[in-house]
Design a protein around this motif. Sequence first.
Motif: not given
Length: 363
Positions: A86-87, A90, A93, A154, A239, A285-286, A288-289, A292, A313
């Motif tokens: 997940r991180a 993010v 992005g 994801a 997304a 997390f999406v 967050g994406f 970014m 990443q």
Amino acid sequence: MTLISSRERARPSRSAGRPSGKLPGLAMAAAGVALSWGVHRFVPAVPMLTAAVVLGIAAAHLPGVRALVRGAGRPGLTLAGKRLMRAGVVLLGLKLGLDDVLGLGWATVVMVLVTVVATFFGTLWLGRRLGLRGDQPLLIATGYSICGASAIGAVSEVSGSDEEDVATSVALVTLCGTLAIAVLPLLHHPLGLDDAQFGRWVGAGVHDVGQVVATAQTAGPTALTEAVLVKLMRVALLAPLVAAVAVAVRRRQAYDAGAGADAGTEEGVAEGAAEGKRPALVPLFVLGFLAMVVVRTTGWVPAAALDGAQHAQELLLAAALFGLGSAVHLPTLVRTGGRVAALGLCSWVVIAGVSYGGVLLTT
């Protein structure tokens, strides 16, 4: 590709509930990242993320190591495969700016959309026709059409996919993406593509970002630039795809719960309730994406910070892919892998063919 048996997965771990119980697996993931970095440094044609998956699979089968992978290391490796993924998504992005996508022109945008839609639904349909288990058709379709293992991770978060299905899909997509590094450059000139066209074809047809870079760089800087831009346009579709899957899961759970209630049986009601809480329409997390992407579009982030985020990443995704790879069980794959391999080959032909035709029509 299969994981540990369901009986082993269901067996409770004495230390799974304590933070210290995850340390052995996280340490193994860190070691896998270091080894993956070393492989990529000495053999630049092998992307770091590809090496991470392969090393994870190897660790799960090496005598003396596999016991640790399936025992004390399992909680931490599972954590790496989910939370660190997940991180990494993010931070992915930060590679994408809206101005870069729009600069390619609407014809290219349409070409990418058609390629993604044709690959996704074609792979999903064929996977179900082949009778693949669980969420494998969905996950393989996602990986081929969007951005490889990152997209699979994801989507699996919102679909609640079994870890076995996730590992199978990641391994298949990684294998085909790795083969593309060797195969596609051989087709560059026989297919009559100039460097820019070859780069766009690679960006539209190869799965993981690292594999795109490794493949396109063989044709020079022009091809590499075009490939990365087209590839990032595909990443931008991650997304909306995740949101669409979340909506489908919520509807399915609501239908199952309603069917159980209508049946009027305790078993039916319990089955509907067992689905648990419904996934968020747009997972955190999406969001967050997307945040970014907006941050990158503003142009306020210094180049040094972007470079640092890219390295972070890659490290996070490498750790996650090592964790997923360590869950693969090859002996079971021998019994069930024929249909999965057939789906992977057919999907590869679809995305390569559609993207090739799209490049010729738009350049």
